[in-house]
Design an enzyme around this catalytic site. Structure first.
Site, mmCIF file in Angstrom:
data_model
loop_
_atom_site.group_PDB
_atom_site.id
_atom_site.type_symbol
_atom_site.label_atom_id
_atom_site.label_comp_id
_atom_site.label_asym_id
_atom_site.label_seq_id
_atom_site.Cartn_x
_atom_site.Cartn_y
_atom_site.Cartn_z
ATOM 1 N N ARG A 82 35.816 50.315 45.276
ATOM 2 C CA ARG A 82 35.192 49.855 44.044
ATOM 3 C C ARG A 82 33.893 49.146 44.400
ATOM 4 O O ARG A 82 33.850 48.347 45.330
ATOM 5 C CB ARG A 82 36.144 48.909 43.297
ATOM 6 N N LYS A 221 43.592 37.469 40.803
ATOM 7 C CA LYS A 221 42.233 37.852 40.428
ATOM 8 C C LYS A 221 41.738 37.010 39.248
ATOM 9 O O LYS A 221 42.525 36.464 38.473
ATOM 10 C CB LYS A 221 42.194 39.333 40.059
ATOM 11 N N LYS A 223 38.646 37.092 36.112
ATOM 12 C CA LYS A 223 37.700 37.976 35.450
ATOM 13 C C LYS A 223 36.808 37.197 34.472
ATOM 14 O O LYS A 223 37.299 36.366 33.715
ATOM 15 C CB LYS A 223 38.444 39.093 34.702
ATOM 16 N N CYS A 442 43.335 54.181 31.892
ATOM 17 C CA CYS A 442 43.233 53.879 33.315
ATOM 18 C C CYS A 442 43.417 55.171 34.108
ATOM 19 O O CYS A 442 43.735 56.220 33.551
ATOM 20 C CB CYS A 442 44.280 52.841 33.718
ATOM 21 N N CYS A 448 47.183 55.953 41.582
ATOM 22 C CA CYS A 448 47.597 54.565 41.455
ATOM 23 C C CYS A 448 49.075 54.411 41.791
ATOM 24 O O CYS A 448 49.934 55.049 41.172
ATOM 25 C CB CYS A 448 47.325 54.037 40.048
#
Length: 577
Positions: A82, A221, A223, A442, A448
């Site tokens: 990414r 994470k 955001k 997604c 995934c």
């Protein structure tokens, strides 16, 4: 506790991931040795965990998993990379590099993510270092595109609001840079940087390697998104930290701050839930970095480091309360937030087609199905964009809805770009139904590892079967936000879809309805574990009733709440009620 980085987990001992981070020596681990191990195409667990901080996930192609097991071969390991693009901006030269890497090391396609970033699939371990080096040579990076840190900062890219876009984009860049990990490990491992000591002497004192994050980084994470009303295209209420631009007399005067949003949950665990961020006050632009830094540090100090599924910032805020958070934030800042200012969101989607900016230049927003940049028969999208990048003198903007803006186009270049789009059969997207244009999904299967069901490969098929129903009901051009994910982690923000599907098992989905069209209300579970026939059979009478009984200007999500199909959910703690 707020004065240091000591890990004091909530409710138990630190999870194994916390220990791995601590033992990694600031994200190094044994990555270099593992990358040089030619015996396997994969990485050991420690290095796989650390790899996320460097912008990559180890995956395997699940379409080949059973066959490889039969042949007693290890999984078909490959890596997703990414690329960080704050605010979704890419130069034509950078676009051409990513396009080239897709063939050179990837699967021949690029993907535009819901966080306005590039995603490259199918990179083999032996090619990881070369790929990352070439990305960095293009003045891009993969550092902190994944991992327990602040991710790619999103902002509004829509050209019809370009009078403030440059300022908003500037802050997305500043936030991404300010909150990026400071460890030299990334340069050592991938860019052949010289190994450096982990502390620097400054004025006789030792400076920390990670002054914001500390040695164990964040519990999960984090955001950040910046929205410019009336467009909530970044789904600002889904962000851990949101900035809502306040514009007066065409000037950016500051931001309303929202905190505690997040989309992920776990099937069967009602202690996990999606949540909407809440507005806590107003700040001026010069206060943006300070608020973000202190918010991240509060999560660093108070987030749950014992159980990762309870570790997101939304649970920290909900556990302690919003008033507690505001007090803690203002205490660390040393000043108080101003009262929030008025604003109004009207939609979350992109506006397609050509729009002339106030500077006289043109901007084209193209519909990109599921964000996938690929060539298929009769629709050479990737080739067309490559040829456009070769002549384009403006920039590209990746949107939060997986679409693409060809931005800052001169009148002369517009003529050439239109000719190229026509040559390769590329239309701007207005020819598609509004439902298709409003869809997000997604990646899910086959790459995934968390996916329980299809998403990107299946949603277009489902929409194709719903479109005749909408056409017959006279709703072909009615925007309805529809979203699908292969698991409940929420990458396509399904909890903010007026119609949403979250994978439960192969071919089976939980169906949700009722989110707000402008992103200010969550969806609600309506049917559980249903397949295609049940989905269509369930939606058809609701769609027909909506066409017949809706109020003027009433959106689908509002209708299904008003008519009692689902209850309104404005707080995630009521999501499972």
């Amino acid at each position: 506790m707020a004065k240091n980085h000591k890990v004091e987990p909530i409710g138990g001992p630190p999870s194994d991931v916390e220990l791995l981070k601590l033992e990694s020596n600031y994200l190094r681990g044994s990555m270099t040795q593992s990358l040089n191990n030619r015996v396997t195409g994969g990485l050991p667990e420690l290095d796989n965990r650390l790899l996320k901080f460097h912008g990559s996930y180890m995956q395997d192609d699940r379409d080949y998993r059973n066959e490889r097991e039969k042949q007693k071969l290890e999984p078909y390991y490959q890596f997703m990379l990414r690329v960080v693009t704050p605010g979704g901006l890419s130069t034509p030269a950078q676009w051409l590099v990513m396009d080239e890497l897709a063939d050179k090391y990837g699967t021949g396609t690029l993907r535009l993510t819901t966080r306005q970033a590039f995603q490259l699939h199918g990179v083999l371990k032996w090619n990881l270092k070369s790929t990352i080096q070439e990305i960095n040579d293009a003045l891009l990076t993969t550092l902190a595109a994944c991992g327990d840190v602040s991710r790619n900062v999103m902002c509004n890219p829509n050209p019809y609001q370009s009078e403030v876009h440059s300022e908003v984009f500037y802050w997305s860049q500043q936030l991404t840079s300010h909150l990026a990990p400071k460890t030299p490990a990334y340069h050592e491992i991938w860019l052949d940087g010289e190994k450096v000591v982990d502390s620097l002497e400054q004025n006789g004192e030792t400076a920390e390697v990670e002054p914001i994050y500390g040695p164990v980084y964040l519990p999960r994470k984090f955001k950040i998104g910046i929205a410019v009303p009336p467009s909530n295209d970044v789904d600002v209420y889904s962000q851990d930290l949101g900035y809502i631009a306040v514009v007066e007399n065409d000037k950016l005067v500051g931001f309303n701050v929202s905190v505690g949003g997040g989309m992920g949950m776990t099937h069967g665990d009602t202690a996990t839930y999606p949540q909407l961020a809440r507005v806590i006050g107003f700040i001026t632009p010069d206060q943006v970095l300070d608020v973000a830094e202190k918010t991240v540090m509060i999560q660093r100090d108070y987030g749950n480091r014992s159980v990762r599924k309870y570790a997101r910032f939304k649970y920290t805020v909900d556990r302690h309360g919003l008033d507690w958070f505001v007090d803690e934030l203002q205490d660390r800042l040393g000043w108080e937030l101003q009262p929030a200012r008025e604003f109004k969101f009207e939609h979350t989607g992109d506006r397609y087609g050509w729009i002339k900016g106030k500077d006289g230049k043109w901007n084209l927003t193209l519909y990109i199905q599921s964000g996938r940049i690929a060539d298929i028969e009769g629709y050479k999208l990737r080739t067309a964009l490559r040829e456009i990048a070769k002549i384009h003198t403006g920039d590209f903007r990746l949107t939060a809805n997986q679409n693409l803006v060809i931005a800052n186009v001169t009148a002369q270049k517009k003529t050439k770009i239109v000719a190229l789009l026509n040559e390769y059969g590329i239309a701007e997207g207005t020819q598609y139904s509004a439902l298709r244009r409003s869809a997000l999904s997604c990646v899910a299967l086959p790459t995934c590892g968390l996916a329980m069901a299809e998403a990107e490969r299946y949603l277009p098929t489902l929409i194709e079967k719903l479109e005749p129903i909408l056409e017959q009901a006279g709703l072909r051009d009615e925007e309805i936000n529809i979203r699908m994910t292969g698991c409940p982690n929420g990458c396509a923000r399904p909890a903010l879809g007026e119609i949403a599907f979250i994978g439960k098992s192969p071919g089976k989905y939980n169906m949700y309805m009722g989110a707000g069209f402008s992103g200010d209300r969550l969806s609600k579970l309506y049917r559980e574990n249903i397949g295609e026939d049940e989905i269509i059979g369930t939606l058809q009478p609701i769609i027909n009733r909506y066409a017949a009984e809706r109020n003027k200007g009433e959106h689908f999500g509002d209708f299904v709440v008003r008519t009692g199909y689902v209850q309104a959910v404005t707080n995630g703690m009521n999501f499972h009620d």
